[in-house]
Design an enzyme around this catalytic site. Structure first.
Site, short mmCIF file in Angstrom:
data_model
loop_
_atom_site.label_atom_id
_atom_site.label_comp_id
_atom_site.label_asym_id
_atom_site.label_seq_id
_atom_site.Cartn_x
_atom_site.Cartn_y
_atom_site.Cartn_z
N TYR A 5 -6.28 -0.55 -7.01
CA TYR A 5 -5.73 -1.81 -6.45
C TYR A 5 -5.08 -1.59 -5.10
O TYR A 5 -4.86 -0.47 -4.68
CB TYR A 5 -4.85 -2.57 -7.44
CG TYR A 5 -3.61 -1.92 -8.04
CD1 TYR A 5 -2.99 -0.81 -7.51
CD2 TYR A 5 -3.05 -2.48 -9.19
CE1 TYR A 5 -1.84 -0.28 -8.09
CE2 TYR A 5 -1.90 -1.96 -9.78
CZ TYR A 5 -1.31 -0.85 -9.21
OH TYR A 5 -0.19 -0.33 -9.77
N GLU A 6 -4.84 -2.71 -4.42
CA GLU A 6 -4.38 -2.68 -3.01
C GLU A 6 -5.39 -1.97 -2.11
O GLU A 6 -5.02 -1.33 -1.15
CB GLU A 6 -3.01 -2.01 -2.88
CG GLU A 6 -1.87 -2.68 -3.58
CD GLU A 6 -1.70 -4.13 -3.15
OE1 GLU A 6 -2.22 -4.51 -2.07
OE2 GLU A 6 -1.08 -4.88 -3.91
N GLY A 7 -6.66 -2.09 -2.43
CA GLY A 7 -7.71 -1.46 -1.64
C GLY A 7 -8.05 -0.10 -2.23
O GLY A 7 -7.18 0.78 -2.34
N ARG A 9 0.82 -1.22 0.00
CA ARG A 9 0.00 0.00 0.00
C ARG A 9 0.85 1.27 0.00
O ARG A 9 0.57 2.21 -0.74
CB ARG A 9 -0.96 0.00 1.20
CG ARG A 9 -2.11 -0.92 0.95
CD ARG A 9 -3.09 -1.01 2.09
NE ARG A 9 -4.25 -1.76 1.63
CZ ARG A 9 -5.29 -2.09 2.37
NH1 ARG A 9 -5.33 -1.74 3.64
NH2 ARG A 9 -6.30 -2.78 1.86
#
Ligand SMILES: Cc1cc2nc3c(=O)[nH]c(=O)nc-3n(C[C@H](O)[C@H](O)[C@H](O)COP(=O)(O)OP(=O)(O)OC[C@H]3O[C@@H](n4cnc5c(N)ncnc54)[C@H](O)[C@@H]3O)c2cc1C
Length: 596
Positions: free
Chosen positions: A441-443, A297
């Site tokens: 992406y990655e939340g 992140r």
């Protein structure tokens, strides 16, 4: 096509003058990361990024990756494989990894500088080595001894690359819904069966093996997120002695067609009883997944920063060159048919907003990485624990704000070019398309916002925020009589105080209504990001007093800080008002009435 110039001067300012990185690293026992070594790494990373990677950026965009449907093999764009071989040869894949596994043990903060330059030069290419970091972290923390022995050295050396196989068609944010199964075998291995989608670097031709870290469910798994386990499942089987064996029962079924990062292979991965090994405890895969995700992140936040920097460079060069209309005050260049567009207030607004968000964002991210380093390396237990709390608080801010700001920066970059920004020739539209994925992406941004206000604030009684505000207070007290920052400190003090009060208000409302957290989350995230940047801009100005950079550089910092406080920080007023309006205006409408 815009050229990339690595921002080594600003990185040196951030690391040496603002963060005093050399003494920070020495205090953590990382004396090898001396000022000279830092500078040498910056220079060499800049050379590699500009000379090797930047020229491949448009090539990757235009050519993309190719899947051989008969074999499941993926070929990357021309030049990608050779560039990766040079990256490995230069030892870059192990820059920040532990010497125990063949790495150079340099601080993560220096790794961030490398990542920024590599991602600015070629975001799609940067994803191939990037994913290995998460795999290394997960195996280092949770792997059995033989797994560490077998997998970590080749991953750190870059001979193998890693992936994170989490997402399934019906399970994105909510991984508790995933269906991939892991059946135990008599020899201690597991047979992994299921389909993962959107897997970055799931298949490619850059490395000898690809190590997939796959989330799956054991037969006795409880429902939901508490039933997820993690498995290391390589493309070529790996024996307990580390030797590489035959092809595993997994392959790329398709490549996703997507808006940007065409040079990156985004794969549908089919696992058909593939041999995998459990990493960590059964049903505790979520913990290991968060180790992978947290590392990734912050890295994605830096990708956003990198795209902002690239867009700024292109827009600035164009704004100095493009002649259109006259300055409102009369001709700036009377011997030319028109003035360069940089004279126009609105063009300056776009450039300065991007400059302020990018250079301030660089400090915000670098600060988070120094905390990550302190959490790993500091000898004092309390320092380590506080650094861990602070970096985990800062991670959603860095991830979400720097990536959302990259959307604004790449939009501004295109807009400075007018219609030429929409045309592929100048490369500006590629930056806008490439940047878009970083908010997803990655939340997604929404998930980072919930993480910040929920797990990182409400659940810890604001521990991370308290640490950050204590640092701000300390800075204000130490500079109470410093005329260089006198104009900024009253505003910074007031905003910090307001940040604390808004937090208390939201948490109080949430005690009565659980929807209040989600309702406030997006505004809370940006409010936090803008106030954090106000702190870093004040610190940047303070740091110019002892910096050996040119007077012009220092004056530019002061003028950008003034612009930030006057023109960007007021966005907090909207975010505060919006947050304070509570959940009702959002939740009043019945879901069925949205279509009326
Ligand atoms: C190019 C690309 C590369 C990727 N690489 C990888 C990879 O390497 N490995 C991997 O595993 N995955 C990867 N992904 C998947 C990516 O991480 C997911 O797409 C992302 O996490 C969102 O999941 P989703 O698409 O299913 O959206 P959903 O979860 O369906 O979300 C849809 C919307 O609902 C919102 N939402 C969902 N739940 C909530 C909630 N509780 N509160 C508020 N809002 C909510 C989201 O914010 C979003 O706006 C990649 C995706 C892409 C496009």
């Amino acid at each position: 096509m815009s050229n990339y110039k690595a921002p080594v001067t600003d990185l040196r300012f951030a690391l040496h003058d603002v963060l005093k990185a050399e003494s920070l690293f020495a205090a953590m026992g990382l004396e090898d990361a001396s000022a000279d070594v830092i500078d040498a790494v910056l220079e060499e990373a800049a050379r590699f990024s500009t000379a090797v990677l930047a020229p491949l950026n448009a090539v990757g965009d235009q050519t993309g990756c190719k899947l051989d449907k008969a074999t499941g093999d993926v070929t990357t764009a021309p030049g990608f494989k050779e560039a990766y071989a040079q990256f490995v040869e230069g030892g870059w894949t192990g820059l920040t990894a532990s010497p125990e596994f063949g790495g150079q043990g340099m601080p993560g903060t220096l790794g961030m500088a490398l990542s920024e330059m590599v991602s600015s030069a070629n975001l799609a290419w940067s994803l191939f080595p990037m994913l290995s970091h998460g795999a290394v972290e997960a195996l280092k923390h949770y792997g059995e001894d033989w797994q560490k022995e077998a997998f970590l050295k080749p991953l750190v050396a870059g001979n193998w690359t890693g992936t994170m196989c989490l997402t399934e068609p019906h399970a994105g944010t909510d991984l508790g819904l995933l269906k991939t199964r892991a059946e135990p075998n008599a020899d201690g291995s597991y047979s992994i069966t299921g389909t993962k989608i959107f897997i970055t670097a799931g298949e490619h031709d850059l490395s000898d093996n690809i190590v997939h870290l796959v989330l799956a469910k054991l037969p006795d798994a409880p429902a939901g997120p508490k039933g997820i386990s993690l498995f290391v499942t390589p493309k070529f089987k790996v024996a307990r002695d580390g030797s590489q064996g035959e092809r595993n029962a997994l392959r790329c079924g398709a490549l996703e067609h997507k808006m940007g990062i065409h040079g990156s292979s985004t794969c549908v991965m089919n696992f058909d009883g593939a041999e995998g090994y459990l990493v960590g405890q059964p049903h505790k895969g979520l913990q290991a997944m968060f180790v992978m995700m947290n590392s990734a992140r912050l890295g994605v936040g830096v990708q956003g920063l990198a795209q902002s920097e690239r867009a700024y460079q292109g827009a600035l060069a164009y704004a100095r060159d493009r002649l259109q209309s006259r300055s409102p005050k009369g001709p700036a260049l009377p011997d030319k048919p028109a003035d360069p567009i940089i004279v126009h207030p609105d063009v300056r607004r776009m450039l300065l907003t991007t400059k302020a968000l990018t250079e301030g964002g660089r400090l915000l991210a670098a600060h988070a990485y120094t905390q990550l380093d302190a959490a790993h390396y500091a000898s004092d237990e309390k320092v380590r624990a506080d650094a861990e709390t602070l970096v985990s608080f800062l991670t959603p801010i860095v991830k979400a704000c720097l990536t959302e700001w990259s959307i604004e920066a790449t939009y501004n970059g295109q807009q400075c070019f007018g219609g030429h920004g929409y045309i592929a020739e100048h490369g500006m539209e590629q930056f806008a398309r490439d940047a878009r994925i970083t908010t997803l992406y990655e939340g997604t941004t929404g998930i980072q916002a919930l993480d910040l206000i929920g797990r990182k604030t409400a659940a810890s009684q604001g521990a991370g925020l308290k640490l950050f505000l204590a640092e701000v207070e300390q800075f204000i007290a130490a500079n109470a009589n410093n005329p260089a920052v006198a104009e900024f400190l009253p505003v910074l003090g007031a905003k910090s105080e307001e940040w604390g009060k808004l937090t208390v208000n939201v948490l109080q409302r949430a005690a009565a209504n659980p929807e209040e957290l989600g309702a406030a989350s997006w505004d809370y995230l940006f409010y936090s990001g803008y106030v954090a940047l106000a702190y870093w801009w004040a610190r940047a100005v303070a740091a110019t007093q002892t910096s050996s950079h040119t007077d012009s550089f220092k004056q530019a910092k002061l003028e950008t800080a003034r612009f930030y406080y006057a023109r960007v920080l007021p966005r907090t007023l909207t975010h505060a008002a919006s947050m304070e309006s509570g959940a009702d205006p959002l939740m009043a409408m019945d879901s069925l009435r949205f279509g009326d």
